[in-house]
Each structure stands twice: as structure tokens, then as C-alpha cells.
Write an enzyme that holds these catalytic residues in place. Structure first.
Site, mmCIF file in Angstrom:
data_model
loop_
_atom_site.group_PDB
_atom_site.id
_atom_site.type_symbol
_atom_site.label_atom_id
_atom_site.label_comp_id
_atom_site.label_asym_id
_atom_site.label_seq_id
_atom_site.Cartn_x
_atom_site.Cartn_y
_atom_site.Cartn_z
ATOM 1 N N SER A 11 -28.902 10.734 -1.493
ATOM 2 C CA SER A 11 -29.971 11.638 -1.069
ATOM 3 C C SER A 11 -31.369 11.075 -1.307
ATOM 4 O O SER A 11 -32.334 11.520 -0.678
ATOM 5 C CB SER A 11 -29.837 12.994 -1.771
ATOM 6 O OG SER A 11 -29.945 12.839 -3.177
ATOM 7 N N TYR A 145 -27.712 9.062 -22.675
ATOM 8 C CA TYR A 145 -27.688 8.337 -21.403
ATOM 9 C C TYR A 145 -27.040 6.964 -21.572
ATOM 10 O O TYR A 145 -26.177 6.566 -20.771
ATOM 11 C CB TYR A 145 -29.108 8.193 -20.868
ATOM 12 C CG TYR A 145 -29.210 7.371 -19.608
ATOM 13 C CD1 TYR A 145 -28.640 7.813 -18.421
ATOM 14 C CD2 TYR A 145 -29.888 6.153 -19.597
ATOM 15 C CE1 TYR A 145 -28.738 7.069 -17.257
ATOM 16 C CE2 TYR A 145 -29.999 5.401 -18.448
ATOM 17 C CZ TYR A 145 -29.421 5.862 -17.278
ATOM 18 O OH TYR A 145 -29.522 5.118 -16.130
#
Length: 273
Positions: A11, A145
Site C-alpha cells: 500500500s 521491534y
């Protein structure tokens, strides 16, 4: 017949640029995103598009089966979808750790398991996992992360040797900071944390600058990363790892410093801030 590639997270940013890079090389591109309306421009450029949330087994199976039915082959998988959950380890609740793993680690694992039977049947295929320099070098405030990307690195190292006898390659791409909205989403995720009050220096670092994207002076363009992903996907004899950008190269070299030296550097930075 044109070769085919399945790309997740198309996207924006790296995923979108990667779809364009493969289209430019006349591949049949299956570009996916959680909301297909975000990739209508890629459809206009000739890509096949589909809704795909990497945490949804049903959507994954639907897209992979569709590729097999329409093309009869899956030549390359690019596991790109992901986001960054930053914050001190203590301040990140376990449910947010789970969400991070679900997208950044379990997601690629789901896609890998879905495409491998088709690749193995043809004795040919390439899996490109988009990791990060943070997958090999963990810094304060990025433990969650980094854990997801360290996991992806380990998964890919094992996979590379497991699938080699079947004519399949598994490759890692490791960008440093990239000019995308990655940092904006990471900032939004920071707002979900209940701060303990013990790590304000780290939060100040986030507020004062963008280390992993956006306007960072060391950030590379999404198109630069896409070109490396394309190379990793098409070159006949790929490397195991492809760092992207000078910052990534420097950070990976810093891994070889003794732990005490690195810890001292982080402590000094904390005092300076």
C-alpha cells in the site's frame, strides 16, 4: 510465460516501490494490502491486486490459491508487510509484543508455509524476507521491534538451508532508515504505551528526531530498497543478506564491537541527552 511475484504490504513505501520495480521488469505482480483500495493505482499499472492481512490465514490461502489457479506458478514471495513497535521493554505490554510478532514474524511464516508446497513442486522459487538492520543490531528503545526482526533473520537462516535441496532460495534484505511513513506509525504505536516514567531520555530521543525513517538525513528512498529487493529476487545466485544504505552498512559493522564498548556508547549518549 512471465514469472510471478507475491508482495505483501504494497500500500505504500517499500512495498509499493517493489511492485513497480517488478512490473517494470515485466513480471506478473500480485500486489496485496489490507485495504485493496490503497493499491488501485498498482492495478491501473497492470498488477493483480488483493486484500491480504498477514495475520489472516484465510486471506493468505485465498491469494496463494488464486495465483496457482491463474498463473500455475509462484516464482517469488516478497514478505514486506510490517511495522515498528518502539518503546522501552518494560513499557511495552505483552499484548503489543504479541501484535508485533504476529505481523513481523508470524506473518512471513504463514506466507512461507503457504507458498512452499507450490515452489517445491516446481523445484524452483525465491523467498525474499524484508528484515532490517535492527534485526542484527538492537538498540535501547527498540527491543520489541528488534526481537521480531532478529526472529525473522533466524527463521530465514534456517529456511535457506532447509529449502536449498529443493531448488528454492531464501534471502534477507536489511534496510536502515527509509523515507516512508514508518516513523509516523511507530509514533502512533508509542502513544499506546503506559509510560513508567523511568525512560524519559528514550522518549525524548523519539520526540527530537526520527532515527528510522521520515526526514532522517541518513534515510534512503523506498525505490532504492525496491531495487535491492528486485536484485535479490531475480539474480541467479543471490547472497544470503543484502544491507541497504550506508547507515545499514555502518550499523552492521558496529555489531563486532565488544558488548561492553557498545553499552558504554549507549550510556554516554544517554548522559549527553
Amino acid at each position: 510465460m512471465a514469472k510471478t511475484v507475491l508482495i505483501t504490504g504494497a500500500s505504500s513505501g517499500i512495498g509499493r516501490a517493489t511492485a513497480r520495480a517488478f512490473l517494470h521488469e515485466d513480471w506478473t505482480v500480485y500486489a496485496t494490502a489490507r485495504d485493496p483500495e490503497d493499491i488501485t493505482d498498482l492495478a491501473e499499472r497492470g498488477a493483480e491486486t488483493a486484500a491480504l492481512d498477514v495475520t489472516d490465514e484465510t486471506q493468505i490461502r485465498s491469494v496463494v490459491d488464486r495465483m496457482d489457479e491463474e498463473q500455475g506458478r509462484i516464482d517469488c514471495l516478497v514478505n514486506n508487510a510490517g511495522y515498528g513497535q518502539f518503546g522501552p521493554v518494560e513499557d511495552v505490554p505483552t499484548d503489543l509484543l504479541h501484535e508485533q510478532m504476529d505481523v513481523n514474524l508470524y506473518g512471513p511464516h504463514r506466507l512461507i508455509r503457504a507458498v512452499l508446497p507450490y515452489m517445491r513442486e516446481r523445484e524452483d522459487g525465491r523467498i525474499v524476507n524484508v528484515s532490517s538492520v535492527a534485526g542484527r543490531f538492537a538498540t535501547p528503545g527498540m527491543g520489541v521491534y528488534s526481537a521480531s526482526k532478529f526472529g525473522l533473520e533466524a527463521l530465514t537462516d534456517a529456511l535457506r538451508n532447509e529449502v536449498e535441496p529443493h531448488g528454492i532460495e531464501a534471502v534477507l534484505v536489511e534496510p536502515g532508515p527509509v523515507e516512508t511513513n514508518f516513523a509516523d506509525r511507530a509514533d502512533d504505536r508509542l502513544d499506546l504505551l503506559d509510560r513508567s516514567g523511568a525512560y524519559e531520555t528514550l522518549y525524548k530521543l523519539y520526540e527530537d528526531g526520527q532515527t528510522f525513517g521520515g526526514s532522517s538525513p541518513v534515510a534512503v528512498r523506498p525505490a532504492d530498497v525496491a531495487e535491492v529487493i528486485l536484485e535479490a529476487g531475480v539474480t541467479p545466485d543471490p547472497e544470503a543478506r543484502y544491507p541497504v544504505g550506508a547507515f545499514a552498512d555502518l550499523s552492521l559493522k558496529a555489531r563486532y564491537l565488544p558488548d561492553r564498548v557498545r553499552d558504554s556508547v549507549f550510556a554516554l549518549l544517554g548522559r549527553l541527552l
